[in-house]
Design an enzyme around this catalytic site. Sequence first.
Site, PDB file in Angstrom:
ATOM      1  N   PRO A  57      20.111  63.151  15.342  1.00  0.00           N
ATOM      2  CA  PRO A  57      20.226  63.119  16.800  1.00  0.00           C
ATOM      3  C   PRO A  57      19.351  62.011  17.413  1.00  0.00           C
ATOM      4  CG  PRO A  57      19.999  65.380  16.047  1.00  0.00           C
ATOM      5  CD  PRO A  57      19.821  64.511  14.844  1.00  0.00           C
TER       6      PRO A  57
ATOM      7  N   GLU B  40      31.458  49.480   2.621  1.00  0.00           N
ATOM      8  CA  GLU B  40      31.888  50.403   3.675  1.00  0.00           C
ATOM      9  C   GLU B  40      32.396  49.606   4.881  1.00  0.00           C
ATOM     10  OE1 GLU B  40      28.852  53.220   4.748  1.00  0.00           O
ATOM     11  OE2 GLU B  40      30.000  53.980   6.439  1.00  0.00           O
TER      12      GLU B  40
ATOM     13  N   GLN C 260      49.703  49.128  26.683  1.00  0.00           N
ATOM     14  CA  GLN C 260      50.188  48.623  27.975  1.00  0.00           C
ATOM     15  C   GLN C 260      51.694  48.340  27.917  1.00  0.00           C
ATOM     16  OE1 GLN C 260      48.187  48.688  30.438  1.00  0.00           O
ATOM     17  NE2 GLN C 260      49.416  47.699  32.013  1.00  0.00           N
TER      18      GLN C 260
ATOM     19  N   THR D 269      26.917  49.803  14.167  1.00  0.00           N
ATOM     20  CA  THR D 269      27.640  49.365  15.372  1.00  0.00           C
ATOM     21  C   THR D 269      27.911  47.858  15.284  1.00  0.00           C
ATOM     22  OG1 THR D 269      25.634  48.811  16.610  1.00  0.00           O
ATOM     23  CG2 THR D 269      26.417  51.106  16.766  1.00  0.00           C
TER      24      THR D 269
ATOM     25  N   GLU E 240      27.147  45.710  17.391  1.00  0.00           N
ATOM     26  CA  GLU E 240      25.949  44.959  17.801  1.00  0.00           C
ATOM     27  C   GLU E 240      25.020  44.778  16.596  1.00  0.00           C
ATOM     28  OE1 GLU E 240      27.074  47.723  19.521  1.00  0.00           O
ATOM     29  OE2 GLU E 240      28.099  46.454  20.964  1.00  0.00           O
TER      30      GLU E 240
HETATM   31  C1  LIG Z   1      33.416  59.812  14.317  1.00  0.00           C
HETATM   32  C2  LIG Z   1      32.091  59.453  13.718  1.00  0.00           C
HETATM   33  C3  LIG Z   1      31.866  59.631  12.371  1.00  0.00           C
HETATM   34  C4  LIG Z   1      30.624  59.346  11.811  1.00  0.00           C
HETATM   35  N1  LIG Z   1      30.398  59.610  10.497  1.00  0.00           N
HETATM   36  C5  LIG Z   1      29.143  59.492  10.006  1.00  0.00           C
HETATM   37  C6  LIG Z   1      28.826  59.933   8.681  1.00  0.00           C
HETATM   38  O1  LIG Z   1      29.701  60.412   7.939  1.00  0.00           O
HETATM   39  N2  LIG Z   1      27.540  59.834   8.260  1.00  0.00           N
HETATM   40  C7  LIG Z   1      26.540  59.327   9.050  1.00  0.00           C
HETATM   41  O2  LIG Z   1      25.418  59.274   8.611  1.00  0.00           O
HETATM   42  N3  LIG Z   1      26.819  58.884  10.296  1.00  0.00           N
HETATM   43  C8  LIG Z   1      28.079  58.970  10.804  1.00  0.00           C
HETATM   44  N4  LIG Z   1      28.351  58.551  12.087  1.00  0.00           N
HETATM   45  C9  LIG Z   1      27.266  58.038  12.908  1.00  0.00           C
HETATM   46  C10 LIG Z   1      27.341  56.547  13.204  1.00  0.00           C
HETATM   47  O3  LIG Z   1      27.140  55.790  12.051  1.00  0.00           O
HETATM   48  C11 LIG Z   1      26.328  56.261  14.311  1.00  0.00           C
HETATM   49  O4  LIG Z   1      26.826  56.861  15.496  1.00  0.00           O
HETATM   50  C12 LIG Z   1      26.088  54.776  14.525  1.00  0.00           C
HETATM   51  O5  LIG Z   1      25.418  54.220  13.436  1.00  0.00           O
HETATM   52  C13 LIG Z   1      25.299  54.494  15.797  1.00  0.00           C
HETATM   53  O6  LIG Z   1      24.130  55.258  15.859  1.00  0.00           O
HETATM   54  P1  LIG Z   1      23.796  56.086  17.206  1.00  0.00           P
HETATM   55  O7  LIG Z   1      25.000  56.887  17.534  1.00  0.00           O
HETATM   56  O8  LIG Z   1      22.520  56.779  16.999  1.00  0.00           O
HETATM   57  O9  LIG Z   1      23.646  54.973  18.323  1.00  0.00           O
HETATM   58  P2  LIG Z   1      22.293  54.178  18.688  1.00  0.00           P
HETATM   59  O10 LIG Z   1      21.647  53.663  17.471  1.00  0.00           O
HETATM   60  O11 LIG Z   1      21.503  55.002  19.628  1.00  0.00           O
HETATM   61  O12 LIG Z   1      22.906  52.940  19.507  1.00  0.00           O
HETATM   62  C14 LIG Z   1      23.312  53.034  20.881  1.00  0.00           C
HETATM   63  C15 LIG Z   1      23.683  51.622  21.354  1.00  0.00           C
HETATM   64  O13 LIG Z   1      22.564  50.763  21.254  1.00  0.00           O
HETATM   65  C16 LIG Z   1      22.882  49.633  20.479  1.00  0.00           C
HETATM   66  N5  LIG Z   1      21.708  49.204  19.725  1.00  0.00           N
HETATM   67  C17 LIG Z   1      20.947  49.933  18.872  1.00  0.00           C
HETATM   68  N6  LIG Z   1      19.974  49.173  18.364  1.00  0.00           N
HETATM   69  C18 LIG Z   1      20.118  47.941  18.891  1.00  0.00           C
HETATM   70  C19 LIG Z   1      19.417  46.716  18.766  1.00  0.00           C
HETATM   71  N7  LIG Z   1      18.361  46.587  17.923  1.00  0.00           N
HETATM   72  N8  LIG Z   1      19.841  45.655  19.459  1.00  0.00           N
HETATM   73  C20 LIG Z   1      20.906  45.739  20.277  1.00  0.00           C
HETATM   74  N9  LIG Z   1      21.618  46.863  20.452  1.00  0.00           N
HETATM   75  C21 LIG Z   1      21.233  47.960  19.774  1.00  0.00           C
HETATM   76  C22 LIG Z   1      23.993  50.074  19.574  1.00  0.00           C
HETATM   77  O14 LIG Z   1      24.745  48.968  19.101  1.00  0.00           O
HETATM   78  C23 LIG Z   1      24.790  50.966  20.504  1.00  0.00           C
HETATM   79  O15 LIG Z   1      25.634  50.192  21.302  1.00  0.00           O
HETATM   80  C24 LIG Z   1      29.599  58.808  12.641  1.00  0.00           C
HETATM   81  C25 LIG Z   1      29.841  58.591  13.995  1.00  0.00           C
HETATM   82  C26 LIG Z   1      31.057  58.918  14.544  1.00  0.00           C
HETATM   83  C27 LIG Z   1      31.247  58.719  16.019  1.00  0.00           C
END
Ligand SMILES: Cc1cc2nc3c(=O)[nH]c(=O)nc-3n(C[C@H](O)[C@H](O)[C@H](O)COP(=O)(O)OP(=O)(O)OC[C@H]3O[C@@H](n4cnc5c(N)ncnc54)[C@H](O)[C@@H]3O)c2cc1C
Length: 389
Positions: free
Chosen positions: A138, A254, A348, A377, A379
């Site tokens: 989280p 991956e 669209q 992500t 980014e």
């Molecule tokens: C459908 C789904 C399936 C998934 N499956 C898995 C799984 O099987 N196992 C697993 O471990 N995870 C899984 N994930 C998690 C996924 O890998 C994470 O959601 C992802 O890595 C982003 O982490 P976060 O959600 O904590 O976002 P955050 O890290 O909080 O990022 C939020 C925003 O900030 C940006 N950001 C963060 N750091 C920086 C930086 N240094 N500079 C600029 N921008 C930045 C990000 O690009 C993003 O736009 C899954 C997610 C989804 C939605």
Amino acid sequence: METPVADIESPWMTEDLRILRDQVRRFLEREFVPHRERWDRQGVVDRDAWRQAGAAGLLCASIPEAYGGGGGTRAHDVVIQEEFGRAGLAGGFGTGNGVHSNIVAHYILAYGTEAQKHRWLPGMGSGEIVGAVAMTEPGTGSDLQAVRTSARRDGDAYIVNGQKTFISNGQTADLILVVVKTDPSAGAKGVSIVGVEAASAPGFRRGRNLEKVGMHAQDTSELFFDDVRVPAENLLGEVEGQGFKQLMVQLAWERLSCAFGAAVAMERAVELTSTYVKERTAFGQPLMSYQNTQLKLAEAKTQAVIARTFVDELMVRLLAGALDPTTAAMAKWWTTDAQCRVVDECVQLFGGYGYMTEYPIARMYADARVQKIYAGTNEVMKLLIARTL
Ligand SMILES: Cc1cc2nc3c(=O)[nH]c(=O)nc-3n(C[C@H](O)[C@H](O)[C@H](O)COP(=O)(O)OP(=O)(O)OC[C@H]3O[C@@H](n4cnc5c(N)ncnc54)[C@H](O)[C@@H]3O)c2cc1C
């Protein structure tokens, strides 16, 4: 000719892979496609689908036969993944199998001890064991070194405490590779991966099956670990502190796998839309007769072909053992961005029907968005690329 969009056959395609592709296509049409809408509604595929997929050779295709896999290469995995995409199953069993076969099984193959490989891989190949990988928490996703889930050594076991979220296959997984801190003071060097076997892990609990914008048949969950006693022999590899390195090596593949998903989605979107605009009329003429339609689809097709050319080149490099993480990051961000643009333009052109979930293009729109978020992500991909400048 493969499809009207990608009309150049991939350079890595072989006769063996063509046969596999046709078998997978027929199997999915017969066994999985009829269940797709029900799986979407229940938020998870049937447990038995895993065993069926195992029996049909769709799981762990690139794991050696000695460990119960198909004995193929990554190209076999991609052929299977592409067929899930073409059958409209990418956002369900396709993603679940991607995590299971392409990621979890390969962590075990690359880093596991012989005992771990023999204990887990045959069951993963047959579908008796469903795999998941739990990195995200989280409080942290992109910044993997900051994970807080801990594994404290206690005699012949680790005591795991913490919480994970967004875990694909979280509701069904029997084996979860959990990213933990074995040394909370050591940053990246304190990260390890332990295999938690759900059936014998008191203190392990699955949370909600999270409701998502798309990919409805793919179960995605919170997982909780409260003083879970995990045998020390379940540490992936035999040395603590290797987890971060292990993740970084495997993430290149991956990311390429996401890029293949994007390429197939673009091809399918262009095909579905080209067919639709020739049939649908407005103001007495087929939509295709309007220049705007032609230009939009020309742009979409161009992006699909660029994506295909790029991922095919990287597949050739991967098979030669020469895929570098930076180029894989480029493929991941560019193709998934393009996927979202192309699918949006296609929606669209469908007009109101493009917003109705009974139309595949609408589901593709909802499924596409996460591609820019997971597996690192877009980014984060650009930050990795920028480091090489
Ligand atoms: C459908 C789904 C399936 C998934 N499956 C898995 C799984 O099987 N196992 C697993 O471990 N995870 C899984 N994930 C998690 C996924 O890998 C994470 O959601 C992802 O890595 C982003 O982490 P976060 O959600 O904590 O976002 P955050 O890290 O909080 O990022 C939020 C925003 O900030 C940006 N950001 C963060 N750091 C920086 C930086 N240094 N500079 C600029 N921008 C930045 C990000 O690009 C993003 O736009 C899954 C997610 C989804 C939605």
